[in-house]
Design a protein around this motif. Structure first.
Motif, mmCIF file in Angstrom:
data_model
loop_
_atom_site.group_PDB
_atom_site.id
_atom_site.type_symbol
_atom_site.label_atom_id
_atom_site.label_comp_id
_atom_site.label_asym_id
_atom_site.label_seq_id
_atom_site.Cartn_x
_atom_site.Cartn_y
_atom_site.Cartn_z
ATOM 1 N N TYR A 171 5.737 -24.804 31.396
ATOM 2 C CA TYR A 171 5.701 -24.702 30.207
ATOM 3 C C TYR A 171 4.459 -24.243 29.576
ATOM 4 O O TYR A 171 3.611 -23.897 30.664
ATOM 5 N N ALA A 172 4.274 -23.460 28.533
ATOM 6 C CA ALA A 172 3.164 -22.910 28.188
ATOM 7 C C ALA A 172 2.586 -23.187 26.285
ATOM 8 O O ALA A 172 3.801 -23.429 25.883
ATOM 9 N N ASP A 173 1.615 -23.317 26.171
ATOM 10 C CA ASP A 173 1.108 -23.539 24.842
ATOM 11 C C ASP A 173 1.341 -22.300 23.979
ATOM 12 O O ASP A 173 0.533 -21.377 24.421
ATOM 13 N N VAL A 174 1.825 -21.886 22.879
ATOM 14 C CA VAL A 174 1.977 -20.750 22.278
ATOM 15 C C VAL A 174 1.409 -20.991 20.960
ATOM 16 O O VAL A 174 1.889 -22.098 20.198
ATOM 17 N N THR A 175 0.903 -20.245 20.234
ATOM 18 C CA THR A 175 0.264 -20.291 19.002
ATOM 19 C C THR A 175 0.681 -19.312 18.047
ATOM 20 O O THR A 175 0.596 -18.020 18.664
ATOM 21 N N TRP A 176 1.486 -19.293 17.061
ATOM 22 C CA TRP A 176 1.704 -17.973 16.110
ATOM 23 C C TRP A 176 1.379 -18.472 15.013
ATOM 24 O O TRP A 176 1.806 -19.454 14.222
ATOM 25 N N THR A 217 3.650 -33.974 15.537
ATOM 26 C CA THR A 217 3.824 -33.478 17.006
ATOM 27 C C THR A 217 3.824 -32.120 17.389
ATOM 28 O O THR A 217 4.500 -31.694 16.379
ATOM 29 N N LYS A 218 3.483 -31.787 18.358
ATOM 30 C CA LYS A 218 4.025 -30.391 18.565
ATOM 31 C C LYS A 218 5.449 -30.076 18.926
ATOM 32 O O LYS A 218 5.685 -30.918 19.756
ATOM 33 N N PRO A 219 6.011 -29.258 18.040
ATOM 34 C CA PRO A 219 7.421 -29.148 18.524
ATOM 35 C C PRO A 219 7.574 -28.385 19.939
ATOM 36 O O PRO A 219 6.673 -27.872 20.417
ATOM 37 N N ILE A 220 8.683 -28.740 20.480
ATOM 38 C CA ILE A 220 9.049 -28.197 21.601
ATOM 39 C C ILE A 220 10.259 -27.164 21.623
ATOM 40 O O ILE A 220 11.159 -27.338 20.814
ATOM 41 N N VAL A 221 9.995 -25.978 22.211
ATOM 42 C CA VAL A 221 10.914 -24.831 22.027
ATOM 43 C C VAL A 221 11.408 -24.670 23.321
ATOM 44 O O VAL A 221 10.565 -24.180 24.122
ATOM 45 N N ILE A 235 9.584 -33.010 34.850
ATOM 46 C CA ILE A 235 8.103 -32.501 34.108
ATOM 47 C C ILE A 235 8.396 -32.326 32.537
ATOM 48 O O ILE A 235 8.018 -32.605 31.831
ATOM 49 N N VAL A 236 9.546 -31.651 32.321
ATOM 50 C CA VAL A 236 10.053 -31.162 31.129
ATOM 51 C C VAL A 236 9.988 -32.531 29.999
ATOM 52 O O VAL A 236 9.431 -32.317 29.050
ATOM 53 N N ARG A 237 10.670 -33.731 30.940
ATOM 54 C CA ARG A 237 10.752 -34.922 29.832
ATOM 55 C C ARG A 237 9.307 -35.460 29.776
ATOM 56 O O ARG A 237 8.831 -35.960 28.558
ATOM 57 N N THR A 238 8.542 -35.175 30.699
ATOM 58 C CA THR A 238 7.032 -35.786 30.530
ATOM 59 C C THR A 238 6.184 -35.061 29.663
ATOM 60 O O THR A 238 5.645 -35.827 28.645
ATOM 61 N N VAL A 239 6.406 -33.938 29.506
ATOM 62 C CA VAL A 239 5.777 -32.899 28.563
ATOM 63 C C VAL A 239 6.138 -33.509 27.045
ATOM 64 O O VAL A 239 5.230 -33.642 26.144
ATOM 65 N N THR A 292 4.998 -26.016 21.991
ATOM 66 C CA THR A 292 5.123 -25.906 23.494
ATOM 67 C C THR A 292 6.437 -25.102 23.794
ATOM 68 O O THR A 292 7.231 -25.651 23.452
ATOM 69 N N LEU A 293 6.325 -24.024 24.779
ATOM 70 C CA LEU A 293 7.196 -23.467 24.910
ATOM 71 C C LEU A 293 7.893 -23.671 26.433
ATOM 72 O O LEU A 293 6.899 -24.039 27.236
ATOM 73 N N ILE A 294 9.109 -24.221 26.855
ATOM 74 C CA ILE A 294 9.505 -24.582 28.062
ATOM 75 C C ILE A 294 10.535 -23.715 28.644
ATOM 76 O O ILE A 294 11.393 -23.290 28.044
ATOM 77 N N ASP A 295 10.230 -23.636 29.887
ATOM 78 C CA ASP A 295 11.404 -22.844 30.693
ATOM 79 C C ASP A 295 12.242 -23.856 31.187
ATOM 80 O O ASP A 295 11.910 -24.523 32.030
ATOM 81 N N THR A 296 13.675 -23.726 31.315
ATOM 82 C CA THR A 296 14.626 -24.603 31.607
ATOM 83 C C THR A 296 14.845 -24.272 32.967
ATOM 84 O O THR A 296 15.500 -25.146 33.561
ATOM 85 N N GLY A 297 14.483 -23.474 33.661
ATOM 86 C CA GLY A 297 14.712 -23.251 34.957
ATOM 87 C C GLY A 297 15.504 -21.809 35.392
ATOM 88 O O GLY A 297 16.047 -21.319 34.687
ATOM 89 N N GLY A 298 14.997 -21.746 36.611
ATOM 90 C CA GLY A 298 15.597 -20.490 37.008
ATOM 91 C C GLY A 298 16.984 -20.540 37.713
ATOM 92 O O GLY A 298 17.472 -21.806 38.018
ATOM 93 N N ILE A 299 17.856 -19.414 37.808
ATOM 94 C CA ILE A 299 19.061 -19.744 38.387
ATOM 95 C C ILE A 299 19.024 -18.701 39.659
ATOM 96 O O ILE A 299 18.596 -17.904 39.625
ATOM 97 N N GLU A 300 19.915 -19.409 40.581
ATOM 98 C CA GLU A 300 20.254 -18.462 41.655
ATOM 99 C C GLU A 300 21.586 -17.730 41.299
ATOM 100 O O GLU A 300 22.649 -18.478 41.519
ATOM 101 N N PRO A 301 21.430 -16.321 41.511
ATOM 102 C CA PRO A 301 22.540 -15.831 41.024
ATOM 103 C C PRO A 301 23.559 -15.554 42.108
ATOM 104 O O PRO A 301 23.214 -14.462 42.869
ATOM 105 N N ASP A 302 24.308 -16.402 42.452
ATOM 106 C CA ASP A 302 25.035 -16.299 43.679
ATOM 107 C C ASP A 302 26.507 -15.907 43.400
ATOM 108 O O ASP A 302 27.109 -15.146 44.058
ATOM 109 N N SER A 303 26.995 -16.866 42.515
ATOM 110 C CA SER A 303 28.386 -16.520 42.147
ATOM 111 C C SER A 303 28.595 -17.001 40.736
ATOM 112 O O SER A 303 27.602 -17.724 40.253
ATOM 113 N N ASN A 304 29.380 -16.589 40.030
ATOM 114 C CA ASN A 304 29.617 -16.840 38.631
ATOM 115 C C ASN A 304 29.763 -18.296 38.438
ATOM 116 O O ASN A 304 29.245 -18.886 37.307
ATOM 117 N N ASP A 305 30.317 -19.192 39.367
ATOM 118 C CA ASP A 305 30.357 -20.545 39.120
ATOM 119 C C ASP A 305 29.257 -21.325 38.901
ATOM 120 O O ASP A 305 28.907 -22.143 38.116
#
Length: 446
Positions: A47-52, A6-10, A254-258, A58-71
């Motif tokens: 996500y994107a498929d990467v070959t090296w 199975t293709k590993p997930i990073v 979507i991440v879980r589904t992938v 499969t490379l997964i981006d876990t999400g953007g962050i709203e830089p509002d405050s440190n908390d």
């Protein structure tokens, strides 16, 4: 049976502005996994498929962050880390040499360390190794191993980083290789009844059940034996938190589904009969389609729908229109509550799984192709006509064919589809996508 890998997930975790998307683009190149010509699939690039070298992941981006405050940054990084720990085989923890070591990094590093997943600490924006090496060493204080210096913008150090990331792969997918059982992922939006279906399959048939511990993710794999045959069901129900923002939930789903689809051969997409087919369903179906899996669309809660003699017909038509890019998918109308047609689910899984692994002999394929060409002349352009020389099947899961032609440009999508339909007319291939690779061969090579 060949070993199944199975293709590993990073997954990538990191604060805002440390360069996650730059790294993502550097690794995925322009070949981002959103398939442009698949109607109905528009989504942000999660996500994107990467070959090296010879490794694919499969490379997964876990999400953007709203830089509002440190908390907020810290709480959103923790959410990212949770998504990564739940789904990834290897985690890239990205930090920024120019911002230096920040409190939030240390707190997230503690979480990652406790997860016992392999973590590769990557220090970005190191434009000159000589100049910044002392600052890179500061990150040893996180206590999660050696920091790997890179510059995602200038693509420096990426090979060394990937060597480290991929060094963890063999260990993680070794557990799943020698497995001959059919693996089925049950996917769909939250609350459409995915878990109820699995529970009903378990409960009603008094089947032998064991939850397989030690799989690489927290989605519990359930073994079900039906009519003496073993299946592994991969459930994506997963963690649900009341306070999760809707967008986070969707990304998480979507991440879980992938990750579930990646490990299965057969994907059962569960749709809520009362709600009908939604845009979110199309997104999820698209993941299975892109990854070439056998697909069954299970319309659940069918018992709750008021019916007349046209209901099934109308519903089917609506689903077929929304999911027009996968006309091969099999459809079933079921009820997890009453158990209606659930035994039929196993029959259908067996059928599509066999089709997904079916091989057709080269002789027969070429006969079908010759007949098809005789019935409908290949297209021509500026006086040059497309010629099809030869077709052969090169792999299974999904069945993949190579067609040799005189000019690739002339092989329009619609003619490939026509050839596909002729092959399907003879062999069915119900439930499985077929993949076609068009290769050019000059006339004189014949």
């Amino acid at each position: 049976m060949a070993k199944r890998k199975t293709k590993p997930i990073v997954a990538v975790v990191g604060r805002p502005n440390v360069g996650k998307s730059t790294l993502f683009n550097a690794l995925a190149g322009e070949n981002i996994s959103i398939v442009k010509d698949t109607p109905g699939i528009t989504r942000d690039r999660i996500y994107a498929d990467v070959t090296w070298l010879d490794m694919a992941f499969t490379l997964i981006d876990t999400g953007g962050i709203e830089p509002d405050s440190n908390d907020i940054i810290l709480s959103q990084m923790r959410q990212q880390a949770e998504i990564a720990m739940a789904t990834a085989d290897v985690i890239i923890f990205l930090v920024d040499v120019k911002q230096g070591l920040v409190d939030a990094d240390a707190k997230v590093a503690d979480m990652l360390r406790r997860s016992h997943k392999p973590v590769v600490l990557v220090v970005n924006k190191v434009d000159s190794f000589e100049k910044y090496m002392a600052d890179v060493y500061e990150f040893y204080n996180l206590g999660i191993g050696d920091p790997h210096p890179i510059s995602a913008v200038n693509r420096l150090g990426i090979g060394d980083m990937l060597e480290e990331v991929t060094s963890y792969f063999d260990k993680t997918d070794a557990q799943e290789e020698e497995d001959e059982r059919t693996r089925v992922a049950i996917v769909g939006k939250p609350n459409v009844g995915k878990s109820s279906i699995i529970n009903k399959l378990l409960g009603e048939n008094r089947l032998i059940v064991s939850d397989i511990a030690g799989t690489t993710r927290d989605a519990v794999d359930t073994e079900i034996t039906y009519n003496g045959k073993e299946y592994v069901f991969i459930d994506t129900a997963g963690l649900r938190r009341k306070n999760k923002i809707k967008e986070e939930l969707e990304r998480y789903m979507i991440v879980r589904t992938v990750s579930a689809v990646e490990r299965a051969e057969v994907v059962v997409l569960v749709i809520d009969a009362a709600e009908g087919v939604t845009e979110q369903d199309a997104k999820i179906a698209g993941i299975a389609h892109e990854r070439g899996k056998a697909v069954i669309i299970a319309v659940n809660k069918w018992d709750a729908v008021e019916k007349d003699d046209k209901t099934i017909y109308r519903f089917t038509e609506k689903v077929r229109n929304t999911l027009s890019y996968m006309p091969y998918a099999e459809m079933l109308f079921i009820s997890a509550k009453t158990g209606q047609r659930l035994p039929k689910l196993f029959e259908t899984i067996d059928m599509v799984s066999e089709n997904h692994a079916m091989r057709v002999s080269t002789g027969v394929l070429n006969e079908i192709m010759s007949e098809a060409v005789a019935m409908q002349q290949p297209p021509s352009d500026k006086g040059k006509r497309l010629r099809l020389y030869y077709i052969t099947q090169v792999s299974v899961k999904p069945p993949t064919f190579v067609i040799f032609v005189n000019d690739k440009e002339l092989m329009h999508f619609s003619y490939t589809r026509y050839i596909e339909n002729q092959i399907r007319e003879t062999f069915g291939f119900k439930g499985t996508p077929l993949k076609f690779i068009i290769r050019e061969r000059k006339e004189k090579e014949q």
